[in-house]
Design a protein around this motif. Structure first.
Motif, short mmCIF file in Angstrom:
data_model
loop_
_atom_site.label_atom_id
_atom_site.label_comp_id
_atom_site.label_asym_id
_atom_site.label_seq_id
_atom_site.Cartn_x
_atom_site.Cartn_y
_atom_site.Cartn_z
N MET A 108 0.87 -1.01 0.00
CA MET A 108 0.04 -0.11 0.06
C MET A 108 1.02 1.21 0.16
O MET A 108 2.07 1.01 0.33
CB MET A 108 -0.78 0.14 1.17
N GLN A 109 0.43 2.41 -0.24
CA GLN A 109 0.88 3.62 -0.26
C GLN A 109 0.67 4.47 1.08
O GLN A 109 -0.24 4.34 1.71
CB GLN A 109 0.72 4.57 -1.42
N ALA A 110 1.84 5.03 1.37
CA ALA A 110 1.82 5.85 2.62
C ALA A 110 2.55 7.23 2.63
O ALA A 110 3.87 6.97 1.79
CB ALA A 110 1.94 5.12 4.00
N VAL A 111 2.41 8.23 3.28
CA VAL A 111 3.35 9.35 3.46
C VAL A 111 4.27 9.03 4.64
O VAL A 111 3.90 9.24 5.70
CB VAL A 111 2.50 10.75 3.56
N LEU A 112 5.54 8.93 4.20
CA LEU A 112 6.71 8.52 5.32
C LEU A 112 7.28 9.81 5.71
O LEU A 112 7.40 10.60 4.71
CB LEU A 112 7.54 7.30 4.72
N LEU A 113 7.74 9.99 6.83
CA LEU A 113 8.36 11.07 7.17
C LEU A 113 9.94 10.46 7.29
O LEU A 113 10.51 10.16 8.12
CB LEU A 113 8.22 11.34 8.70
N GLU A 114 10.71 10.74 5.97
CA GLU A 114 11.90 10.63 5.80
C GLU A 114 12.80 11.75 6.10
O GLU A 114 12.52 13.09 5.73
CB GLU A 114 12.07 10.03 4.53
N LEU A 160 5.77 10.29 -0.23
CA LEU A 160 4.77 9.15 -0.59
C LEU A 160 5.60 7.85 -1.05
O LEU A 160 6.39 8.18 -1.73
CB LEU A 160 3.80 9.69 -1.79
N SER A 161 5.25 6.93 -0.50
CA SER A 161 6.10 5.59 -0.76
C SER A 161 5.41 4.46 -0.70
O SER A 161 4.07 4.45 -0.28
CB SER A 161 7.36 5.74 0.37
N PRO A 198 -1.96 7.72 15.05
CA PRO A 198 -0.89 7.99 14.42
C PRO A 198 -0.51 7.32 13.15
O PRO A 198 -1.00 6.34 12.93
CB PRO A 198 0.32 7.36 15.33
N GLY A 199 -0.09 7.95 12.08
CA GLY A 199 0.20 7.57 10.87
C GLY A 199 -1.06 7.52 10.05
O GLY A 199 -1.09 6.46 8.93
N GLY A 200 -2.01 8.34 9.99
CA GLY A 200 -3.16 8.41 9.25
C GLY A 200 -2.84 8.64 7.85
O GLY A 200 -3.96 8.37 7.27
N LEU A 201 -1.90 9.22 7.45
CA LEU A 201 -1.60 9.47 6.12
C LEU A 201 -0.98 8.17 5.32
O LEU A 201 0.00 8.20 4.96
CB LEU A 201 -0.67 10.49 5.80
#
Length: 328
Positions: free
Chosen positions: A1-7, A17-18, A93-96
């Motif tokens: 799945m895709q998610a917006v990671l805080l890198e 977006l990863s 947490p991590g809703g995106l």
């Protein structure tokens, strides 16, 4: 799945977006297909390095987002009261992400008249301001309320919620008269432009010198001294945010004379059980019946691919209401 990671890229925390693995459903939880999530001040603080997000795993970058709204697509066998297909909103947490695992006790039903965007815009603000008004301030019917930074996303919801909970007159502060018409539609009785007038002086004029019973402060330190001046005898000042800074001048003599309570609130130091209790208190408000009165004010929506642009929009402080990302 895709998610917006805080890198972390070149020393900077950047939402990216990863593609990652789907999260595993756990007992007591439900899986939702996320349709929308809101942008919050904490997102900016995480990027600035002053807040630490929770990581999904020790060796994985954390997922962005503090809340989510979507449709339940899987329910753990031990969960009752929630079914596949239900629309829920939650602080999580991590809703995106395209999918998120939510504790059943944190799930709040989305009113039937609301969209997923409405739910995403409302949930963090409703949880925050209900806790501030009810648990911390112990708001009583007919009491007066002052809401600072009244055009912000959480504060607009505070105005609406205060009225639903039976407050008397509700006052607000901003730095622009242009916010007045829309804030009055939400139930604000008087808007004070702090660039033109001292809010404490104006509050004392409006209350015949008596002051207000409850102050919801989203600004912080710079307003502390005048908050005490604007407070009524036995008032409660609730420190919700610190947009203007964390330190200020406190007149302890006046604090004692007025018997004012100064209370700070945050979700960062709350246990899961405390957060679940706030979610239950919010469910008890009967959002379905009060859906029209509590429909959130939305400044704008962005596709989630433009998360950075949406966060930059929040950082300008020119918005009135919430900024929401549509997921997928």
């Amino acid at each position: 799945m895709q998610a917006v990671l805080l890198e972390t890229i070149d020393g900077n925390v950047t939402p990216t977006l990863s593609t990652i693995d789907e999260p595993e459903l756990r007992p007591g939880h439900v899986r939702i297909a996320v349709r929308a999530a809101s942008i919050n001040r904490a997102d900016l603080l995480i990027r600035a390095g002053t807040h630490t997000p929770a990581a999904a795993a020790a060796d994985a970058p954390p997922i962005a987002g503090l809340d989510a709204c979507g449709e339940v697509i899987e329910v753990a066998p031990d969960v009752t009261g929630i079914s596949k297909g239900d629309r829920i909103m939650a602080m999580v947490p991590g809703g995106l992400a395209e999918e998120v695992i939510v504790p059943a006790a944190a799930a709040v039903p989305v009113p039937s008249a609301w969209s997923f965007v409405d739910g995403a815009a409302a949930i963090t603000a409703l949880m925050t301001e209900h806790n501030a008004l009810v648990t911390a301030a112990r708001l009583q019917p007919g009491e007066t309320v002052l809401v600072h930074a009244a055009a912000s996303g959480v504060a607009t919801q505070a105005i609406q919620l205060a009225k639903v909970l039976g407050a008397g007159r509700v006052f607000g502060t901003t730095r622009s008269h242009s916010d007045s018409p829309v804030l009055r539609e939400l139930g604000l009785d008087e808007l004070i432009n702090v660039s033109e007038a001292n809010f404490a002086d104006r509050i004392l004029e409006l209350t015949d010198g008596g002051g207000v019973d409850v102050i919801l402060d989203h600004v912080g330190g710079p307003y502390l001294e005048d908050n005490i001046r604007a407070a009524a005898i036995k008032a409660r000042i609730i420190g919700v945010g610190r947009l203007g800074g964390a330190t200020g001048t406190l007149d302890l003599e006046e604090l004692a004379r007025k018997r004012v309570e100064l209370i700070g609130v945050t979700f960062r130091t709350r246990s899961d059980e405390e957060k679940f209790a706030i979610a239950q208190a919010l469910r008890d408000v009967d959002l379905e019946t009060n859906a029209d009165s509590l429909r959130p004010l939305i400044h704008g929506t962005y596709p989630w691919e433009k998360v950075l642009e949406a966060q930059e929009g929040l950082s300008t402080n020119k918005h009135v209401g919430k900024i929401v990302l549509e997921v997928g």
